[in-house]
Every structure is written in C-alpha cells, then in structure tokens.
Write a protein that holds these residues in place. Structure first.
Motif, PDB file in Angstrom:
ATOM      1  N   SER A 273       0.846  -1.185   0.000  1.00  0.00           N
ATOM      2  CA  SER A 273       0.000   0.000   0.000  1.00  0.00           C
ATOM      3  C   SER A 273       0.883   1.236   0.000  1.00  0.00           C
ATOM      4  O   SER A 273       1.740   1.409   0.879  1.00  0.00           O
ATOM      5  N   VAL A 274       0.698   2.077  -1.012  1.00  0.00           N
ATOM      6  CA  VAL A 274       1.443   3.336  -1.133  1.00  0.00           C
ATOM      7  C   VAL A 274       0.411   4.458  -1.037  1.00  0.00           C
ATOM      8  O   VAL A 274      -0.347   4.697  -1.987  1.00  0.00           O
ATOM      9  N   VAL A 275       0.367   5.135   0.102  1.00  0.00           N
ATOM     10  CA  VAL A 275      -0.711   6.110   0.318  1.00  0.00           C
ATOM     11  C   VAL A 275      -0.445   7.435  -0.383  1.00  0.00           C
ATOM     12  O   VAL A 275      -1.368   8.219  -0.609  1.00  0.00           O
ATOM     13  N   ASP A 276       0.817   7.707  -0.741  1.00  0.00           N
ATOM     14  CA  ASP A 276       1.145   9.008  -1.353  1.00  0.00           C
ATOM     15  C   ASP A 276       1.501   8.862  -2.826  1.00  0.00           C
ATOM     16  O   ASP A 276       2.310   9.608  -3.360  1.00  0.00           O
ATOM     17  N   PHE A 277       0.872   7.905  -3.503  1.00  0.00           N
ATOM     18  CA  PHE A 277       1.215   7.650  -4.898  1.00  0.00           C
ATOM     19  C   PHE A 277       0.937   8.867  -5.783  1.00  0.00           C
ATOM     20  O   PHE A 277       1.708   9.175  -6.697  1.00  0.00           O
ATOM     21  N   ALA A 278      -0.154   9.599  -5.530  1.00  0.00           N
ATOM     22  CA  ALA A 278      -0.514  10.737  -6.383  1.00  0.00           C
ATOM     23  C   ALA A 278       0.456  11.888  -6.266  1.00  0.00           C
ATOM     24  O   ALA A 278       0.488  12.765  -7.144  1.00  0.00           O
ATOM     25  N   THR A 279       1.275  11.910  -5.220  1.00  0.00           N
ATOM     26  CA  THR A 279       2.277  12.981  -5.091  1.00  0.00           C
ATOM     27  C   THR A 279       3.545  12.660  -5.862  1.00  0.00           C
ATOM     28  O   THR A 279       4.511  13.416  -5.781  1.00  0.00           O
ATOM     29  N   THR A 280       3.558  11.537  -6.563  1.00  0.00           N
ATOM     30  CA  THR A 280       4.669  11.099  -7.428  1.00  0.00           C
ATOM     31  C   THR A 280       6.017  11.153  -6.719  1.00  0.00           C
ATOM     32  O   THR A 280       6.928  11.859  -7.148  1.00  0.00           O
ATOM     33  N   PRO A 281       6.164  10.432  -5.597  1.00  0.00           N
ATOM     34  CA  PRO A 281       7.475  10.421  -4.935  1.00  0.00           C
ATOM     35  C   PRO A 281       8.520   9.707  -5.779  1.00  0.00           C
ATOM     36  O   PRO A 281       8.188   8.983  -6.730  1.00  0.00           O
TER      37      PRO A 281
ATOM     38  N   TYR B 285       7.482   4.156 -13.407  1.00  0.00           N
ATOM     39  CA  TYR B 285       8.239   3.576 -12.295  1.00  0.00           C
ATOM     40  C   TYR B 285       8.702   2.182 -12.682  1.00  0.00           C
ATOM     41  O   TYR B 285       8.040   1.478 -13.448  1.00  0.00           O
ATOM     42  N   GLU B 286       9.840   1.802 -12.130  1.00  0.00           N
ATOM     43  CA  GLU B 286      10.380   0.457 -12.343  1.00  0.00           C
ATOM     44  C   GLU B 286      10.540  -0.242 -11.010  1.00  0.00           C
ATOM     45  O   GLU B 286      11.046   0.344 -10.044  1.00  0.00           O
ATOM     46  N   ALA B 287      10.123  -1.501 -10.936  1.00  0.00           N
ATOM     47  CA  ALA B 287      10.222  -2.270  -9.698  1.00  0.00           C
ATOM     48  C   ALA B 287      11.647  -2.801  -9.525  1.00  0.00           C
ATOM     49  O   ALA B 287      12.317  -3.170 -10.490  1.00  0.00           O
ATOM     50  N   TYR B 288      12.092  -2.815  -8.256  1.00  0.00           N
ATOM     51  CA  TYR B 288      13.401  -3.401  -7.951  1.00  0.00           C
ATOM     52  C   TYR B 288      13.305  -4.086  -6.596  1.00  0.00           C
ATOM     53  O   TYR B 288      12.513  -3.690  -5.729  1.00  0.00           O
ATOM     54  N   PRO B 289      14.065  -5.157  -6.355  1.00  0.00           N
ATOM     55  CA  PRO B 289      13.985  -5.882  -5.077  1.00  0.00           C
ATOM     56  C   PRO B 289      14.518  -5.041  -3.931  1.00  0.00           C
ATOM     57  O   PRO B 289      15.509  -4.309  -4.073  1.00  0.00           O
ATOM     58  N   TYR B 290      13.846  -5.139  -2.791  1.00  0.00           N
ATOM     59  CA  TYR B 290      14.224  -4.377  -1.602  1.00  0.00           C
ATOM     60  C   TYR B 290      13.932  -5.248  -0.390  1.00  0.00           C
ATOM     61  O   TYR B 290      12.775  -5.532  -0.091  1.00  0.00           O
ATOM     62  N   TYR B 291      14.989  -5.683   0.303  1.00  0.00           N
ATOM     63  CA  TYR B 291      14.850  -6.626   1.409  1.00  0.00           C
ATOM     64  C   TYR B 291      15.095  -5.982   2.771  1.00  0.00           C
ATOM     65  O   TYR B 291      15.295  -6.691   3.754  1.00  0.00           O
ATOM     66  N   GLU B 292      15.072  -4.665   2.841  1.00  0.00           N
ATOM     67  CA  GLU B 292      15.371  -3.989   4.098  1.00  0.00           C
ATOM     68  C   GLU B 292      14.138  -3.801   4.975  1.00  0.00           C
ATOM     69  O   GLU B 292      14.261  -3.430   6.127  1.00  0.00           O
TER      70      GLU B 292
ATOM     71  N   ALA C 253      10.970   2.579  -8.307  1.00  0.00           N
ATOM     72  CA  ALA C 253      11.787   3.786  -8.456  1.00  0.00           C
ATOM     73  C   ALA C 253      11.342   4.549  -9.693  1.00  0.00           C
ATOM     74  O   ALA C 253      11.081   3.951 -10.744  1.00  0.00           O
ATOM     75  N   LYS C 254      11.260   5.864  -9.571  1.00  0.00           N
ATOM     76  CA  LYS C 254      10.807   6.688 -10.684  1.00  0.00           C
ATOM     77  C   LYS C 254      11.861   6.705 -11.785  1.00  0.00           C
ATOM     78  O   LYS C 254      13.063   6.826 -11.520  1.00  0.00           O
ATOM     79  N   VAL C 255      11.391   6.589 -13.016  1.00  0.00           N
ATOM     80  CA  VAL C 255      12.264   6.617 -14.191  1.00  0.00           C
ATOM     81  C   VAL C 255      12.240   8.021 -14.775  1.00  0.00           C
ATOM     82  O   VAL C 255      11.171   8.596 -15.015  1.00  0.00           O
ATOM     83  N   ARG C 256      13.418   8.604 -14.989  1.00  0.00           N
ATOM     84  CA  ARG C 256      13.501   9.939 -15.588  1.00  0.00           C
ATOM     85  C   ARG C 256      13.328   9.813 -17.103  1.00  0.00           C
ATOM     86  O   ARG C 256      14.107   9.139 -17.759  1.00  0.00           O
ATOM     87  N   HIS C 257      12.312  10.474 -17.625  1.00  0.00           N
ATOM     88  CA  HIS C 257      12.086  10.390 -19.071  1.00  0.00           C
ATOM     89  C   HIS C 257      11.992  11.758 -19.744  1.00  0.00           C
ATOM     90  O   HIS C 257      12.091  11.854 -20.964  1.00  0.00           O
ATOM     91  N   ASN C 258      11.761  12.828 -18.981  1.00  0.00           N
ATOM     92  CA  ASN C 258      11.738  14.199 -19.521  1.00  0.00           C
ATOM     93  C   ASN C 258      10.673  14.406 -20.596  1.00  0.00           C
ATOM     94  O   ASN C 258      10.809  15.293 -21.443  1.00  0.00           O
TER      95      ASN C 258
END
Length: 1409
Positions: free
Chosen positions: A783-791, A844-851, A863-868
């Motif tokens: 659950s990502v509650v701040d998705f619309a703020t494009t973090p 956005y691109e998914a990447y593994p995160y085990y922390e 993670a957000k992808v820079r596309h300009n």
C-alpha cells in the motif's frame, strides 16, 4: 541574447569499465563510464543461443540495470570492497576531485560515502595546463592512490578488515563480511606525498600501479626524469626509470625499495603481474620488458626499431611485428595477458615461466581482430569486454581452442658432449610438469630441479639447451555490443526516404540528422531520426471511432484475424486477411459501444466487455453471455490471462476468471474496504520473481556470512583438536567457494527456470493511494498512500502523508487517471508501472528491496524513471480558463501494450503527443515520439500478410483509420532510432546535396607506405625506402570523395573522386555560386579544399576542386547511376585550402594565411578580393554578406564583403587567444549570435555590438554568454524552429517562426541544441535553476553550478558571462515530487503550469528529426 542548452542524445562512448558487486553479493555487474555518464549492466543468457553444452559458459547479453549522470567529467574509475553488502566505486573527476560512492537500495541511487577535493593552488604549483589524474587501488583493498597535477600523490587509506575476516576470508572469491555497519569510510584522513621529495625524485610520471604480494602497499612508478622525444633519440635515449615505493600509511613513511634506470624512452604502461609470478610487465612502444626485484629482467624486441631506440639488453621476439603504443591489456591468469593493440588486433600473451616462476620468454598468439579499444576488462575468465569511444563496445566469449608447443633456448651446458642426444634431454613443462613418463622418475627429479639451480650448480650439473612449453590457444566469439554514435566529427541535415504521401504536405520540413562516426575500420555514418515516421499501407476514414482492438482467431495463426472498432453507440467487426471486410453476424454485441475486447485462454477465445455485461466467444460463436447487473455502467476493463478486471463508474471492481471454457465473475468488496473509491485498475502477471513476500534466504549475504562463520568455526575446532592443523579446513572451504563462484552462470540459469508466474491486482484510489493485491484471494501486499504525489520511491507505507500545500495558490492534489503494470525487457522480467497523474506521465520500475521489516509485504519498491517527456496538449490563452474537456481526458485507455511488434516489445502511449516506449533485451527504456500525425485516439498491433511482424493500426483525431508498418531500416534500441552505415574507413566530412538528394562524404583509407617524396623546384621524386621484414610499416591516408544514395545508402557507382598521394581533404561544402547556364540565380556546387604535405622540408600546397553533380540517363539495371560528378575546376594554390564557404554567389576560401574571394566564370575562378588572416583558419560560415571564421589559436573574427567596392574587411574580432574547435550561428529574429566551442569543452556566444563601450567602436566582439558543456564539439548545424505544435494545428507566434535552433554533436557521441529564448522565460528559468542547485541532491557531491561555469586555463581578467540556461537541470523539475514542485514554485513566485508550459514550448519548437 539569452538561450538554453539542452542535451537530446546522451554520450555513447565508453572510456573506462569495471567488474564488481555493484548491487549486492549475488552477482557481479559490469560498470562502464564515458564523459559524465555511468551505466551498470548484468549478464543474461542469450535467448537465441542454440548450444546445449552445460559445461561451457553460454553466450551472454548485456542488460542495463542503472544509468547515472554526474555534474562533472569522469576521468578514472576503480572499485573497492568496503562493505559487506556490495562494492564501492571510486570516481575521479576533472581536475582533481575524488568521490567514493555505492549503491543505496533505499533510494535506488548512488550514495556518497566520502568526497575529496585537491584543486588547491599549493598542489597546482602554478601549473596552468590541465593533466588528467590517475587513480589506482591496492589489490588487497588497503588504500587508494590518486596522482594529481603530475607530481602529487594522494593516499586514501581504508579501514583494515577485522582479524577474523583477515584469517578466514582472505580469498577474494569469498564473501566479504563487515562486523560494523554497511558503510565503510576511510579510517585515516587522506594525505599527500610530494613525489619530488622522495628518495628518488619522481617527475613526469607516465604510469603507476600497486604491486601484488607485498606486506605493505607498494607502488611502482614509471617516469622520465629527463625528457626526450623521437627526434633526439640518437643524442639522448633510455631516459625512463622505474621506482617502487612502500607505503606505511600509519606512519606516513615511504621508502624506495627498488629502482631500475636506463629504460627505453617510449615506456608507456605498467602491468602488475599477479602471484605467484609477481613483478611488473613494462610496455614500451617497441618492446616488452618483465622486471622483478630479485630476478634478472627479461626483455623482448617486438620489431626492428627497438634495438635502434634503446640500449637495454633484449632478445628478438620471433614472428611478431607489432607496436604497443595505445594498447590495452588485462590479465586472464597469472601467466596470460590479453592485449588489444591500437589497430584492434587481439593477442594472447603467455609468460613462459620455469618451476621457480622465473620468466624465460614470451609467446604471442594472434587470436582475433576487433574494435579499436579505449578500455578492456576480463570478466570471470569467461568473457572479455572491449570498451571503445571509436566504435561499438563489444562483449566477447573466451573459448579454449587448442594447444601449441613453444620452444625456447636455455642456459648452455658447459659439457656439450653430454647433450648430443637432444631428444632424451628435453623437459616438457606442461602446466605444473605433471605429465611425464614413469620410467625416468629419478632422472626427472634432477631435470625438474635444474631450472631452480643457481649459476654455480649449473656449471656443475649443466642444463638443457631447449625447453618445451605447451600453451593454450583461445578464440573469441561475439556475444553482444553497445552501440556508439561518436565521435561526431561532422554532421549534416537531410531528407528521410520512404516518407508516406500523407505526410509530404506538412508545413514543417521533415529532416534527418546524419553524422560521421568512428575511425579507421570502425568508421561509419549514423543516420538519426528522433521521431518515428510510420509507413502507411492504407487509410480508411471511420467517423466517431472511440477505440479499436485486434484479435487472434483460434486457428493458431500468428496473424490477427479480426479488428473490432468501437463507436459512440455501436461496434463494428472487421475480418482481416488479404482484404478487410465487415462481418455482420460475428457473435459480438454490435448494438452497444465496446468498452474492452481481447483474447483470453492462450488466444483461443475472445471476450467483449460492454457497459453492463461481458461475452465469451470462440471465433465468431458466442459461448457465454453474462449480464453483471451492476448499479452503474462499466467504464474500464483490463485483461491478463486468465483474469479480467472490470471497473465501474462508482469504483466497484468485478474480477472475472476464465476457467476451462467458462467465465466466472466475482464482485469484489474493494470499494468498501476504504472510504475512497477506486479510479484505476490493472492486472499483472509476474514472471520476474520480484513480486514476493519472502527474501531469498539461500542467497542472502548476511545469512551466508553467519552460516559460513559457524561452519568454519566448527571445522577449525575439530581439526585443531584432532590434528592441530586448522589450515586444512580453510583450504577445502576456499576450494568449495571458488567452485561455486566459478559456476555463477549455472546458478543464474537455475534461478531463471525456477520462477513461477503469479498474478496481481493493482488498484489506484481517489485519495491518491496505490494498492497491490494477490490474485485470486485479494490479500493486500503493498500500500502506497502518497502515490498521487509522485514520490521518487514507491514503498509500502501505513501512515497517511501530510499534504501541507493542498489548496495553496489553487494547486490541488492531482488525480490518478490510469495505471498499467506490465513486464518488459528480457523475458518480461522487468516490471514497469505506467501512470497518468494529472496531465503528466510518470513511469516507475520495480526493484527488489529486502530492508523492510514488514511481514506479508512485497519485498520490492518502485523507483521513478527519468524520461523528460511532456505529453500535455498545448492550450491557447482562451481555453485555459474554460471548462472544455481536454483531448487527453476524452481517451480512457492511453497505454497500449504490445508484446511483439517488429521484433520489439513495449507500450504505445496514445493522446495529444503520442510516444512509443520500447524495452528490448538491453534493459533500457527507449521513448520515441510519433508526433507527425498529431493526436492519436487509439492503437493496436496488427500482424497481417500485407504488413508482417511490424504492422499496427492507429486512429488520429481526424478519425483516419491507418494501417501502418514500423520502418524496418532503423534500429530502435537506442536513445534515437538509428541506422548505422559501416564504411570500414574514416569519414571526415559529410554534406547533403539538395538538388540530387545525395550525400557527399569525404573518406580516407589507411594503407601501408614506405614512399618519401623529395621536391626539387617543381619536380617531385618519390623514393621507396627499403626496410627489413621486422620493420613496422607506417600508414598514410588515401583520401577520396564518394556519393551515397539517401534511399539505400549504397555508393553510387563511378562517382568517386580520388585524391593524389599525400593529399588530404581539409574542407568539403556545398556552395551556392552564380550560375551561368540556361537559368539565372544560384546553383549548388561541391567545393573541396585540400592540402598536400610532403614533409617538414617542403612548403605545403593545396587545391580547390569545384564539382557539379549532374543527372544523366542511368545504365540498364543500375538506377543509382543517374548521377555523375563533373569536375568544373581544379587548380593548385600556394598554400593549403583549409576552409571554404559561399558569400552572395562568390566562393570564399582560406589559403594559407590569406582569405580569398573568387567568382566562378567560364569554369575558372576569377579573383575578387583577399585579406590577410591569423594563423590557421579551419572553419568558415557565412550569412548574407558576413563571414564568420575560426582560427585554431587566435579565436574568432567577423568579416564583411562589400559587393559594391569588391572588398573584404574585418568588422570585429575577439582579441583574447582561444583554441576554437567549432563555430555556429545563434539566430533570434534580428539578433545574431556567434557560437564558438573551444578546447576546454566550453560554449562561448559573441555578439557584434558597436554601440557598446566595451567593443571599442565595434572592433571587439562582446562575449554575451558562456557555458561549460563537458564534451568537445566540432560541428554545428541549424534549422528554423517548428512552425506547428504536434499537439495542435495552430501556428506558433511570428517571434518563434523567425528563431533558429542550433544543433551540435560531440566527440563522445552526444547530441544537443542551443535555442534562443525571450528574457521573460530566461528570468523565470534562471530563478528556478538557482533554486534547484540547492534543492536537488548532488550525486557524488558535485556542484552543478561550478560544473557549468566556464573553464579556462589562462589568467586573463574577466568574469563569466553566463546567459545560458542549463536545460538538463531545469528539466529535473519535471521529475520532482508534487510537493517539491510546489516548494520550488513558491520560492520563485510562479506556478507549476507556467513552468511546465515554458518547458513544453521549448521542447515542441525544437522537436525536429
């Protein structure tokens, strides 16, 4: 005059590379860098590799996992294992900066561990010339060394490893534990050693390396205390020396422990030989020398020049004639080196050693011929990476081919009578001398020991005359390549072929960019098209079209059988074959508008979703019809076999599962689970293994360390109690670890085969939250509650964010309109999330995160992808305040995924500014616009006999239903679609001849030559020099002019113009000269200027050629022969013709130190005027009667031709010295700026302003702006700004129509532009740029403001003019999170929409090609 600089194409050249554990300890990554760009790759098996041999490593492809830009020019890169989790990168930047960075999984970016700055005046010692720093690291990880400004060595010590680690994990193949935190920082402060203050004064360092096998870190330098050069070798030679310095970093004591003097003057590189051999290999231009502290040296002459250039004792290397200047090398094993020579030849060098590891000889084996390399790296002894900035970088597989026997002479026996029977006394050294006959064991023991005897024992026992070695030979197999556009030495604009007739009437010219690329055998032409131009097969008008889909029929065909078109109140079904016909009794509900249509059940069935129900079909037969009975209409549906997610207008989700041959619907309660309704939905099938709630415990480095430590402790205690020998357990353990690490590609194979597909439901809510559920049980897993703020990072969050700026200045939280989660890349293993939030596109691109410590939560982040990209529709001032629904909001489904189209998979983005998004197996997202047909309503892939494997259908805003094909002559896995035309020779100039629609290219081919020209008066005598067979022949360039067809890029027969021997083409242009034929006006001719150089004893001369490209009757069967070259004029001049252009119908050329103006009359050049210039004019451009010239040392000048008086006069010039590389014009209505690029990688813009006091009455050009680009630029071209915006049919303002864009190409393979902007836009963007300087995190602690300031080495007074906006920096505004955008706007007193509209206007008016 204000302007903005923006990069369009990133640099592609590779100058340095490394192989390390970049992300974690599970696999190694290839890290490559060039200019200011760093890329990280991993190796994945080639899908098309047919070999099934499990014992050999498979063919690999490189998949890009990360791309990082820096605000500084990279000059050196090394790796160091500073932590348990991963390796750190040591990056050196120009001039003397060092940053230690590592990957940070929290931000999916680089984290700066420490920074070091050495650009101080006391270290420069008054030095003004810039020298690149050298960075080296100790192989045991104890310290790093950075050589700055030629004479200061900076030592950066690192924390010593824990004693337990040192004892049990000393093997580099073991996992490196770290009992403290994951971040390792230097234990001691860095300090500086002045090389002049050592026991041996070290100056003019050529190279240095750390040695293997020493208790303390030991550096060996190769330096030249008294310099010489090739012209003084007969007087002064053997000027190089070698010194080894031991570093006691704790006491800061640095004794010299080993020195060697009188080495060849042309020593250029050192290689540290690994244990057990040790020592160094010294590479000179003509010799190879092995040196060790306690062993006599061994040197081999690689050609016949070596003995004349040095007195160092050496032996001739038989059957080898090579030179080692500009060579790259890396160790394959302790006794094998792979060499890449300056011509691209690959050699395997074997060090022939005896049983005491004393080098007795060298063996060279030529394995292949490859690219011209700038760096080389061996990866796990299985693969070789060749990085190049002159060609495509290559990944090669290394395979053992066989074995050959090498015989070398040994010490002569004093008693020669005992050695008459030579066959019985040969010793075969096969690897470790294990394979010998059993009959002569006693004799063999003596023979094996003889090589270790000292001289006295040799005199007593004698030794063999000859020794045999069995040497393994290798072959290289091509695996993969990284495309390189650079170096862009020259470029031109042309007209693309195959343009459909529907697009030929556009007001804006359709152009393509063609650049020269590469050098020598890697020479090529690169044809670049920024946007995709579809090849239209047919166009059908269908009014009121809302959406369309293509379907497969259940007959197993790979072609689409049906096309379903949805209109306002009905659905049309078309049968697709050779012809397209409408089907009336198809089983589909044609009386209602279709919401969604797709295949299901492995493409054997079809479904149709309409506003209140769903139909299942098999072909054209209806199998099942379900009326869902919902309280409101269906507005959206998405299919991921076997699931169908349906969304209603009230936010209710219906989940339909295909089981057997039936559909099973389920009404979910997700809309009741939260107070917010669902606004977007997507279904995803994961095959990557990233979507998991469990960390891979078997691969976890932390758990491995705990397990291995326990096992080793038990083994050590048991062995110690029983035998008192703890080393046995360590030896077995290390062998086991080495075997595991050597089979890393097998583990990757097994890991890929064990991933089971899983299905997930992705939901976006009205509050801006994003939720991911499992299917079919709908358990919340993220659950990502701040998705619309494009973090920047989307991670699992439980607490609601505090939106502090909601409502400020009328800015409200943007709404989520659409999402798409899809697998892309290699085997669809890269999950990519597309989202349309507000009016903008976010990826956005998914990447593994085990922390994370959460339970039952996905161990991943986005993670957000820079596309300009700015995909908004340009609105007029009247429509900004209206309530009219935008075109983008009228389309419900923007993201159209296609699994295979023309060999590529990706997503097409419909809307006002459509784009293609590809991610092929290389792993990089490629965004290519398709704005040639304005707005696009709908899109679908379409395989058909008329357009196989690359067909698609789309409908534009005018309801034109177009069946098209993706152009096949372009390669789309690149930043721009590209076609590379190999030439196998160097291209120097390229121009486009408009009248004949051909490209004219000046080429040179290197050929061996031993001719010397002697000139006596006007007579030339060519003398053939006689050299021995081991003499390396010099090469000479043979120049020619070739014509290429713009359609097929083939050489047009019988049009080549060959130059004379020793004649070089110095300039080539199309000049518009007064035409004396049947019509009046100007005609485009080819003007070529050459220079003939016979040597420094002879005055250089040149020629001017005027060539006309005429059209003739083509030869039968050869349509390209319709063009011929007709030489109108050729004449020799008393100096080289270095630059030319046309002015008002006259030819202007620089001949020597004079500038002449001629008129073409009766095929002869008649002199009009001349003027004296500076030293060497190498570029010249004109506009109207003004001539802008560039001197290679004396900056730029502006001349004027007065036709009434027939004179040329200097209008104004820059008085400061400047080494100019390229020049161009910057035009904004009535203002004319003069662009100059220099040797320090700067842009400088001058203006002629006689009314200014600083110009001294107009004599001096005023410097109005300057900017540091960081890459060398030698070529410019310009074109008028776009008249029409791609998202609308309205024209731009007149001020924009009279503005020109100046495009440039760099020697690193980058492309960009300079664009004039008005002062109001400049002031707003300048304020935002200054805020972003302090707002954005600086990667590697590099300051962008300092980087973009002009670099200069002279001490002349003058402040930076600035005046150029950094487009790459201001475009970062688009990638900021929503709250940070509001903060930036609040600081500069602006609004988000105002800034985005400014950037959008700049982007659209420069969207050429």
């Amino acid at each position: 005059m204000f302007s903005i600089n923006k990069e369009l194409h990133p640099p592609t050249g590779v100058e340095m590379c490394s192989y390390c554990y970049f992300f974690d300890r599970r696999e190694k990554n290839l890290v490559v860098a060039g200019a200011d760009l760093l890329r990280v790759f991993r190796f994945v098996p080639d899908l098309y590799d047919t070999s099934q041999d499990e014992s050999k490593p498979p063919k690999m492809k490189m998949e890009c996992l990360g791309e990082y830009r820096f605000q500084g020019t990279l000059i050196a890169m090394e790796t160091m294992p500073l932590s348990l989790a991963r390796d750190a990168l040591l990056l050196a930047f120009k001039d003397a900066k060092l940053a230690i960075v590592e990957y940070d999984p929290d931000t999916h970016d680089l984290r700066t561990i420490s920074v070091h700055f050495f650009e101080t005046e006391d270290l420069k010692c008054g030095r003004t010339l810039r020298t690149n720093s050298m960075l080296r690291v100790d192989p045991d990880g104890r310290c790093a060394a950075l050589l700055v400004y030629g004479r200061h060595l900076v030592i950066i010590p690192f924390l010593r490893r824990d004693s337990v680690f040192e004892e049990h994990f000393s093997d580099p193949t073991d996992i490196k534990p770290n009992l403290a935190s994951l971040n390792r920082i230097p234990q001691l402060k860095s300090y500086t050693i002045d090389l002049w203050e050592l026991e041996e004064k070290v100056d003019n360092v050529k190279d240095f390396k750390f040695l293997h096998g020493y208790y303390e870190p030991t550096i060996v330098f190769i330096y030249e205390p008294i310099q010489t050069y090739v012209g003084r070798v007969s007087v002064r030679q053997d000027t190089c020396a070698l010194v080894a310095v031991s570093l006691n970093v704790s006491q800061k004591v640095h004794p010299c422990i080993w020195t060697v003097s009188h080495l060849p003057y042309d020593c250029c590189k050192i290689l540290a030989v690994p244990k057990p051999i040790g020592g160094v290999l010294l590479m000179a231009q003509n010799a190879l020398i092995y040196l060790n502290q306690s062993i006599p040296p061994y040197a081999a002459a690689l050609n016949s020049i070596a003995r004349k250039a040095t007195n160092f004792p050496m032996k001739d290397q038989p059957e080898v004639v090579i030179t080692l200047d500009c060579a790259q090398a890396d160790f394959l094993s302790h006794d094998k080196v792979i060499l890449s020579l300056k011509g691209g030849e690959l050699y395997i060098l074997t060090l022939l050693c005896d049983s005491m590891t004393t080098v007795r000889g060298f063996h060279f084996f030529k394995a292949a011929s490859s690219v011209l390399t700038s760096c080389m790296l061996i990866c796990d002894n299985d693969y070789v990476f060749l990085g190049s900035r002159l060609g495509n970088s290559l990944l090669l597989r290394l395979c053992e081919e066989g074995a050959i026997r090498e015989v070398i002479d040994q010490i002569e026996d004093l008693n020669e009578d005992k050695d008459k029977n030579g066959d019985q006394q040969e010793v075969e050294l096969i690897h470790d001398l294990d394979e010998e006959d059993d009959d002569d064991d006693a004799v063999l023991k003596v023979k094996k020991s003889r090589l270790a005897l000292d001289q006295e024992e040799v005199e007593v026992y004698g030794s063999e005359k000859r020794t045999h070695f069995v040497i393994t030979t290798y072959k290289f197999e091509f695996c993969d390549s990284l495309w390189n556009v650079g170096p862009c030495g020259n470029m031109t604009l042309g007209e693309p072929p195959f343009l459909s007739d529907d697009f030929t009437a556009l007001e804006d010219p359709d152009l393509e960019l063609v650049t020269t690329s590469g050098h020598g055998k890697n020479g090529a032409l690169c044809v670049l098209q920024r946007s995709i131009r579809p090849q239209i097969v047919t166009t059908i008008p269908i009014h009121g079209l809302k959406d369309l889909w293509t379907l497969f029929l259940p007959n197993g065909s790979t072609n689409h059988g049906l096309i379903v078109v949805s209109q306002d109140s009905k659905t049309i079904v078309l049968q697709a074959g050779e012809d397209i016909n409408q089907i009336h009794n198809s089983g589909f509900n044609t009386d209602l508008q279709s919401i969604h249509v797709s295949n299901i059940g492995n493409s054997k069935y079809m479904i149709q979703v309409f506003k209140d129900g769903i139909i299942l079909l098999n072909g054209t037969n209806e199998l099942q019809k379900i009326n869902l009975g919902l309280s409101c209409d269906i507005v959206f549906a998405f299919t991921a076999d076997p699931y169908v997610a349906i969304l209603t207008a009230e936010g209710q989700i219906v989940l339909v599962v295909f089981v057997g041959d039936r559909l099973v619907p389920t009404l979910t309660q997700l809309h009741k689970a939260s107070s917010s309704k669902v606004v977007a939905v997507s279904v995803y099938c994961d095959v990557s293994g990233i979507f998991t709630t469990k960390a891979p415990s078997d691969d976890s480095p932390e758990e491995q360390i705990v397990k291995l430590t326990k096992v080793k402790k038990e083994m050590r205690d048991e062995e110690e109690l029983l035998y008192g020998n703890p080393d046995a357990a360590d030896a077995d353990f290390k062998k086991q670890q080495a075997a595991i690490s050597s089979r890393w590609w097998r583990r990757n194979r097994r890991r890929q085969q064990t991933v089971m597909p899983s299905h997930w439901l992705v939901v976006a809510r009205e509050t801006g939250a994003l939720e991911i559920f499992t299917l079919p049980d709908l358990q919340l897993r993220m659950s990502v509650v701040d998705f619309a703020t494009t973090p920047r990072i989307l991670g699992h969050t439980t607490q609601k964010p505090d939106f502090k700026h909601v409502g400020v200045d009328g800015e409200s939280l943007p709404a989520v309109h659409e999402i798409l989660l899809v697998g892309m890349g290699n085997l669809n293993k890269r999950p990519i999330l597309f989202s349309r939030i507000g009016e903008d596109l976010y990826v956005y691109e998914a990447y593994p995160y085990y922390e994370d410590s959460y339970e039952d939560v996905l161990k991943m982040r986005f993670a957000k992808v820079r596309h300009n990209l700015i995909v908004r529709e340009k609105r007029s001032a009247k429509s900004k305040g209206s309530t009219e629904v935008s075109f983008s909001m009228q389309i419900k489904n923007h993201f159209r995924h296609f699994p295979f189209l023309g060999g590529y998979g990706g997503v097409f983005i419909c809307g006002p500014y459509p784009h293609w998004v590809f991610m092929p197996s290389t792993g990089q997202l490629r965004f290519h616009p398709m704005g040639i047909d304005s707005k696009i309503v709908s899109f679908a892939p379409f395989n058909n006999p008329n357009c196989p494997q690359g067909g698609f259908i789309y409908c534009n805003a005018d309801y034109d239903f177009r069946i098209c094909m993706l152009p096949k002559h372009l390669y789309y896995d690149a930043p721009w679609p590209i076609k590379k035309v190999p030439l196998k020779c160097t291209a120097h100039f390229i121009i486009y001849h408009i009248e004949s629609k051909t490209y004219v290219v000046a080429l040179s081919n290197s050929e061996f030559s031993t001719k010397i020209c002697r000139v006596s008066g006007d007579e030339k005598e060519f003398i053939e020099e006689q050299k021995d067979e081991r003499f390396p022949m010099p090469t000479r360039d043979k120049f020619s002019i070739q014509l290429f067809s713009s359609a097929t890029w083939e050489v047009i027969p019988n049009t080549a113009q060959e130059m004379e021997p020793f004649e070089n083409i110095l300039c080539l242009k199309v000049v518009d000269l007064a035409y004396e034929g049947a019509r009046t006006g100007l005609r485009g001719y080819l003007a070529c200027g050459t220079g003939v150089t016979f040597g420094e004893d002879t005055t250089s001369r040149g020629r001017i050629l005027i060539v006309d490209v005429i059209e003739v009757e083509p030869e039968p069967g050869q349509p390209l022969t319709k063009h011929k070259c007709k030489v109108l004029h050729t004449k020799e001049h008393k100096g080289p013709v270095t630059a030319c252009t046309s002015v008002m119908g006259f030819l202007c050329a620089a001949v020597g130190q004079k500038l002449y103006l001629w008129q073409l009359k009766d095929n002869d050049l008649v002199g009009i005027a001349f003027i004296d210039t500076q030293i060497f004019i190498h570029q010249m451009i004109s506009v109207k009667n003004l001539i802008y010239i560039a001197d290679v040392y004396k900056s730029v000048s502006l001349l004027r031709f007065q036709e009434t008086h027939r004179t040329i006069a200097v209008v104004s010039r820059d008085f400061k010295p400047l080494e100019v590389y390229g020049i161009g014009y910057l035009i904004d209505n009535t203002q004319l700026g003069l662009i100059a690029s220099d040797n320090e990688k700067n842009f400088i813009i001058y203006m002629f302003q006689p009314q200014s006091r600083e110009s001294f009455g107009g004599q001096r050009l005023i410097r109005k702006a300057d900017f540091h680009l960081g890459q060398h630029v030698t070529t410019f071209t310009r074109v008028k700004c776009k008249v029409l915006d791609p998202t609308t049919t309205k024209r731009n303002s007149l001020a924009i129509e009279k503005r020109h864009v100046s495009f440039y190409g760099t020697l690193d393979g980058g492309l960009g532009y300079l664009l004039p902007i008005n002062e109001r836009t400049y002031r707003r963007l300048l304020m935002m740029q200054n805020v972003l300087y302090s707002f954005l995190q600086h990667r590697a602690a590099l300051n962008p403001k300092s980087y973009r300031g002009i670099f200069c080495t002279d001490r002349t007074a003058g402040n930076p003019s600035k005046g150029i906006i950094d487009g790459d920096m201001v475009w970062e505004f688009l990638n900021l999170p929503w709250q940070e955008k509001l903060d930036v706007c609040r600081k500069i007193g602006s609004k988000v929409d105002e800034i985005v509209e400014d950037l959008m206007e700049i982007d659209r008016i420069s969207s050429h090609f």
